[in-house]
Design a protein around this motif. Structure first.
Motif, short mmCIF file in Angstrom:
data_model
loop_
_atom_site.label_atom_id
_atom_site.label_comp_id
_atom_site.label_asym_id
_atom_site.label_seq_id
_atom_site.Cartn_x
_atom_site.Cartn_y
_atom_site.Cartn_z
N UNK A 57 0.95 -1.15 -0.03
CA UNK A 57 0.06 0.08 -0.13
C UNK A 57 1.03 1.29 -0.09
N UNK A 58 0.61 2.20 -0.73
CA UNK A 58 1.35 3.46 -0.97
C UNK A 58 0.42 4.56 -0.61
N UNK A 70 -3.29 8.80 -5.34
CA UNK A 70 -3.27 8.02 -6.68
C UNK A 70 -2.91 6.59 -6.43
N UNK A 71 -3.17 5.98 -7.43
CA UNK A 71 -3.18 4.17 -7.35
C UNK A 71 -2.07 4.12 -6.95
N UNK A 72 -1.77 2.73 -6.29
CA UNK A 72 -0.41 2.04 -6.10
C UNK A 72 0.32 1.66 -7.28
N UNK A 73 -0.36 1.15 -8.21
CA UNK A 73 0.46 0.93 -9.54
C UNK A 73 0.94 2.14 -10.32
N UNK A 74 0.46 3.45 -9.99
CA UNK A 74 0.83 4.37 -10.62
C UNK A 74 2.23 4.97 -9.89
N UNK A 75 2.59 4.39 -8.66
CA UNK A 75 3.72 4.61 -7.95
C UNK A 75 4.74 3.76 -8.08
N UNK A 126 5.82 13.57 -6.14
CA UNK A 126 5.40 13.05 -7.44
C UNK A 126 6.14 12.07 -8.31
N UNK A 127 7.37 11.68 -7.87
CA UNK A 127 8.22 10.94 -8.16
C UNK A 127 7.34 9.37 -7.93
N UNK A 128 7.81 8.51 -8.96
CA UNK A 128 7.43 7.03 -8.45
C UNK A 128 8.45 6.60 -7.36
N UNK A 129 8.04 6.05 -6.10
CA UNK A 129 8.80 5.41 -4.92
C UNK A 129 9.14 4.27 -5.06
N UNK A 130 8.79 3.28 -5.78
CA UNK A 130 8.86 1.73 -5.78
C UNK A 130 9.30 1.39 -7.16
#
Length: 202
Positions: A115-116, A171-176, A130-134
């Motif tokens: 979960x993000x 925003x959705x976890x997949x977007x991260x 706003x960067x992707x963290x994963x």
């Protein structure tokens, strides 16, 4: 996020070579909450923990754990917050939660859910939010938008299946998640041969 991989690899290599981890979990299971603050580091090579709470600028590296079972083995809950970072190579974890500007690079093992609590839908936040963290380093992946189940294969050909849990104000976890695809050696060879043939024709 790609800039994070070399940094984490350097940190991991230096830490291992110097034996500089502040804490290790290897043969004894950690009950309760195992907290990391500021710039502390943790290496997990076996056993497990009920709850690892990594805060500040801490660094956690999970190489392996015992099979997942609450109060017995694996990591039941792994929380990352602040600017903490995680390198996950193996082992078993029930739930991984990311908050604030924490980052994770995942390249193996078993994680039941992610979960993000990042990338908020509204508000005044620093650009890094706003960067992707994963980052997930794998050979293949597939995401089911209906079930929010992420499946695929790691670079060692072992399969993974991760339930992504969306949060209502984010925003959705997949977007991260950023995916780094490592192709099969045969594919890389064909690409190399293709490039060679193109050069020969010139």
């Amino acid at each position: 996020m790609k800039r994070l991989i070399p940094c984490l690899l350097v940190v991991a290599c230096v830490s291992i070579s110097m034996g500089a981890f502040d804490h290790t979990i290897s043969s004894s299971y950690e009950y309760g909450v195992f907290e990391l603050d500021n710039s502390e580091s943790l290496l997990v090579t076996g056993a497990g923990a009920n709850h690892i709470d990594a805060k500040g600028s801490s660094y956690t590296e999970v190489q392996n754990t015992a099979p997942l079972q609450l109060n017995v083995g694996g990591i039941y809950t792994l929380d990352l917050s602040g600017t903490s970072s995680l390198s996950y190579y193996g082992g078993e974890t029930s739930a991984l939660h990311l908050y604030e500007d924490a980052t994770a690079v995942l390249s193996g093992g078993s994680i039941n859910s992610i979960s993000s609590h990042q990338r908020p839908l509204s508000g005044d936040y620093p650009p890094s939010y706003w960067d992707k963290h994963i980052e997930i380093i794998c050979k293949t992946y597939d995401y089911n938008t209906s079930t929010k189940l992420l499946t695929g294969t790691w670079t060692d050909d072992l399969a993974f299946s991760i339930q992504l849990v969306d949060q209502s104000e984010y925003y959705s976890a997949i977007s991260n998640i950023e995916f780094t695809i490592i192709p099969e050696p045969a594919t890389m060879l064909l690409v190399g041969l293709g490039g060679l043939l193109i050069r020969c024709k010139k």
